[in-house]
Design a protein around this motif. Structure first.
Motif, PDB file in Angstrom:
ATOM      1  N   THR A  85     -37.023 -38.094  27.626  1.00 23.81           N
ATOM      2  CA  THR A  85     -38.291 -38.791  27.371  1.00 23.81           C
ATOM      3  C   THR A  85     -39.074 -38.116  26.253  1.00 23.81           C
ATOM      4  OG1 THR A  85     -39.490 -37.518  29.031  1.00 23.81           O
ATOM      5  CG2 THR A  85     -38.389 -39.532  29.774  1.00 23.81           C
ATOM      6  N   LYS A  86     -38.880 -36.811  26.109  1.00 23.63           N
ATOM      7  CA  LYS A  86     -39.595 -36.065  25.068  1.00 23.63           C
ATOM      8  C   LYS A  86     -38.674 -35.660  23.912  1.00 23.63           C
ATOM      9  CE  LYS A  86     -42.912 -34.139  28.356  1.00 23.63           C
ATOM     10  NZ  LYS A  86     -43.483 -32.906  28.950  1.00 23.63           N
ATOM     11  N   ASN A  87     -37.385 -36.020  24.027  1.00 24.06           N
ATOM     12  CA  ASN A  87     -36.408 -35.658  22.996  1.00 24.06           C
ATOM     13  C   ASN A  87     -36.386 -34.156  22.750  1.00 24.06           C
ATOM     14  OD1 ASN A  87     -34.335 -36.489  21.177  1.00 24.06           O
ATOM     15  ND2 ASN A  87     -35.761 -36.322  19.454  1.00 24.06           N
ATOM     16  N   LEU A  88     -36.288 -33.408  23.834  1.00 23.81           N
ATOM     17  CA  LEU A  88     -36.220 -31.958  23.767  1.00 23.81           C
ATOM     18  C   LEU A  88     -34.934 -31.478  24.428  1.00 23.81           C
ATOM     19  CD1 LEU A  88     -39.837 -31.035  24.928  1.00 23.81           C
ATOM     20  CD2 LEU A  88     -38.993 -31.055  22.580  1.00 23.81           C
ATOM     21  N   VAL A  89     -34.417 -30.384  23.943  1.00 23.57           N
ATOM     22  CA  VAL A  89     -33.336 -29.709  24.650  1.00 23.57           C
ATOM     23  C   VAL A  89     -33.782 -28.283  24.941  1.00 23.57           C
ATOM     24  CG1 VAL A  89     -31.506 -31.113  23.668  1.00 23.57           C
ATOM     25  CG2 VAL A  89     -32.136 -28.976  22.556  1.00 23.57           C
ATOM     26  N   PHE A  90     -33.217 -27.739  26.004  1.00 22.12           N
ATOM     27  CA  PHE A  90     -33.604 -26.418  26.464  1.00 22.12           C
ATOM     28  C   PHE A  90     -32.364 -25.549  26.624  1.00 22.12           C
ATOM     29  CE2 PHE A  90     -37.774 -27.962  27.237  1.00 22.12           C
ATOM     30  CZ  PHE A  90     -37.640 -29.232  27.776  1.00 22.12           C
ATOM     31  N   LEU A  91     -32.559 -24.281  26.388  1.00 18.47           N
ATOM     32  CA  LEU A  91     -31.523 -23.296  26.654  1.00 18.47           C
ATOM     33  C   LEU A  91     -32.118 -22.248  27.580  1.00 18.47           C
ATOM     34  CD1 LEU A  91     -28.676 -22.197  26.105  1.00 18.47           C
ATOM     35  CD2 LEU A  91     -29.648 -20.915  24.190  1.00 18.47           C
ATOM     36  N   ARG A  92     -31.720 -22.323  28.843  1.00 21.15           N
ATOM     37  CA  ARG A  92     -32.197 -21.344  29.824  1.00 21.15           C
ATOM     38  C   ARG A  92     -31.197 -20.213  29.877  1.00 21.15           C
ATOM     39  NH1 ARG A  92     -31.961 -20.740  35.691  1.00 21.15           N
ATOM     40  NH2 ARG A  92     -33.837 -19.637  36.384  1.00 21.15           N
ATOM     41  N   MET A  93     -31.706 -19.020  29.677  1.00 18.02           N
ATOM     42  CA  MET A  93     -30.857 -17.840  29.613  1.00 18.02           C
ATOM     43  C   MET A  93     -31.249 -16.893  30.735  1.00 18.02           C
ATOM     44  SD  MET A  93     -30.955 -17.315  25.471  1.00 18.02           S
ATOM     45  CE  MET A  93     -32.711 -16.930  25.460  1.00 18.02           C
ATOM     46  N   VAL A  94     -30.315 -16.585  31.602  1.00 15.45           N
ATOM     47  CA  VAL A  94     -30.593 -15.690  32.725  1.00 15.45           C
ATOM     48  C   VAL A  94     -29.707 -14.458  32.613  1.00 15.45           C
ATOM     49  CG1 VAL A  94     -31.203 -17.654  34.174  1.00 15.45           C
ATOM     50  CG2 VAL A  94     -28.898 -16.708  34.289  1.00 15.45           C
ATOM     51  N   ASN A  95     -30.111 -13.424  33.351  1.00 16.44           N
ATOM     52  CA  ASN A  95     -29.352 -12.169  33.335  1.00 16.44           C
ATOM     53  C   ASN A  95     -29.073 -11.720  31.893  1.00 16.44           C
ATOM     54  OD1 ASN A  95     -27.984  -9.932  34.327  1.00 16.44           O
ATOM     55  ND2 ASN A  95     -26.035 -11.031  34.526  1.00 16.44           N
ATOM     56  N   LEU A  96     -30.120 -11.697  31.104  1.00 17.22           N
ATOM     57  CA  LEU A  96     -29.949 -11.355  29.698  1.00 17.22           C
ATOM     58  C   LEU A  96     -29.508  -9.908  29.526  1.00 17.22           C
ATOM     59  CD1 LEU A  96     -32.951 -13.361  28.307  1.00 17.22           C
ATOM     60  CD2 LEU A  96     -30.604 -13.530  27.454  1.00 17.22           C
ATOM     61  N   LYS A  97     -28.708  -9.707  28.490  1.00 14.22           N
ATOM     62  CA  LYS A  97     -28.156  -8.396  28.182  1.00 14.22           C
ATOM     63  C   LYS A  97     -28.603  -7.973  26.781  1.00 14.22           C
ATOM     64  CE  LYS A  97     -23.976  -9.664  30.746  1.00 14.22           C
ATOM     65  NZ  LYS A  97     -22.495  -9.800  30.683  1.00 14.22           N
ATOM     66  N   PRO A  98     -28.624  -6.685  26.508  1.00 14.92           N
ATOM     67  CA  PRO A  98     -29.003  -6.247  25.155  1.00 14.92           C
ATOM     68  C   PRO A  98     -28.162  -6.906  24.063  1.00 14.92           C
ATOM     69  CG  PRO A  98     -29.018  -4.377  26.644  1.00 14.92           C
ATOM     70  CD  PRO A  98     -28.458  -5.540  27.426  1.00 14.92           C
ATOM     71  N   GLU A  99     -26.918  -7.194  24.358  1.00 16.84           N
ATOM     72  CA  GLU A  99     -26.062  -7.828  23.350  1.00 16.84           C
ATOM     73  C   GLU A  99     -26.399  -9.294  23.102  1.00 16.84           C
ATOM     74  OE1 GLU A  99     -25.074  -6.103  26.057  1.00 16.84           O
ATOM     75  OE2 GLU A  99     -23.254  -6.994  26.958  1.00 16.84           O
ATOM     76  N   ASP A 100     -27.322  -9.847  23.891  1.00 16.85           N
ATOM     77  CA  ASP A 100     -27.813 -11.203  23.628  1.00 16.85           C
ATOM     78  C   ASP A 100     -28.918 -11.204  22.571  1.00 16.85           C
ATOM     79  OD1 ASP A 100     -27.536 -11.798  27.135  1.00 16.85           O
ATOM     80  OD2 ASP A 100     -26.169 -12.514  25.573  1.00 16.85           O
TER      81      ASP A 100
END
Length: 111
Positions: free
Chosen positions: A74-89
């Protein structure tokens, strides 16, 4: 003219969570595929995921099970949810659709 912009980056501790947002004008995610890329310092740009117009998603092995794509049609948005992030991210994250790249948003994972 297609324009793309990312938001939501920031500094987070290892194990933390962030959600990136990609917005576009002049293009619809329901009609075009999109991808997230990232580029770490002194590294080549790396594909994170690709989502087609029907929202079928393919993740890179390095993020599978920790990064999750979703969208709001409806808003023409995409999301990237990132969990358990690591320093290499740690990297600049880019959204791209129809060959148009956003300016990127910085994600830093550090204690």
């Amino acid at each position: 003219q297609v324009q793309v912009v990312e938001s939501g980056g920031g500094l987070v501790e290892p194990g933390g969570t962030l959600r990136l947002t990609c917005a576009t004008s002049g293009s619809l995610f329901t009609q075009n595929s999109m991808s997230w890329y990232r580029q770490a310092p002194d590294s080549e740009r790396e594909l994170v995921l690709t989502a087609d117009a029907r929202n079928n998603v393919k993740y890179s092995d390095s993020v599978k099970g920790r990064f999750f794509h979703s969208r709001d049609v409806t808003k023409n948005l995409v999301f990237l949810r990132m969990v358990n992030l690591k320093p290499e991210d740690t990297a600049v994250y880019y959204c791209v659709t129809q060959g148009v790249w956003g300016p990127g948003t910085q994600v830093t994972v550090s204690s």
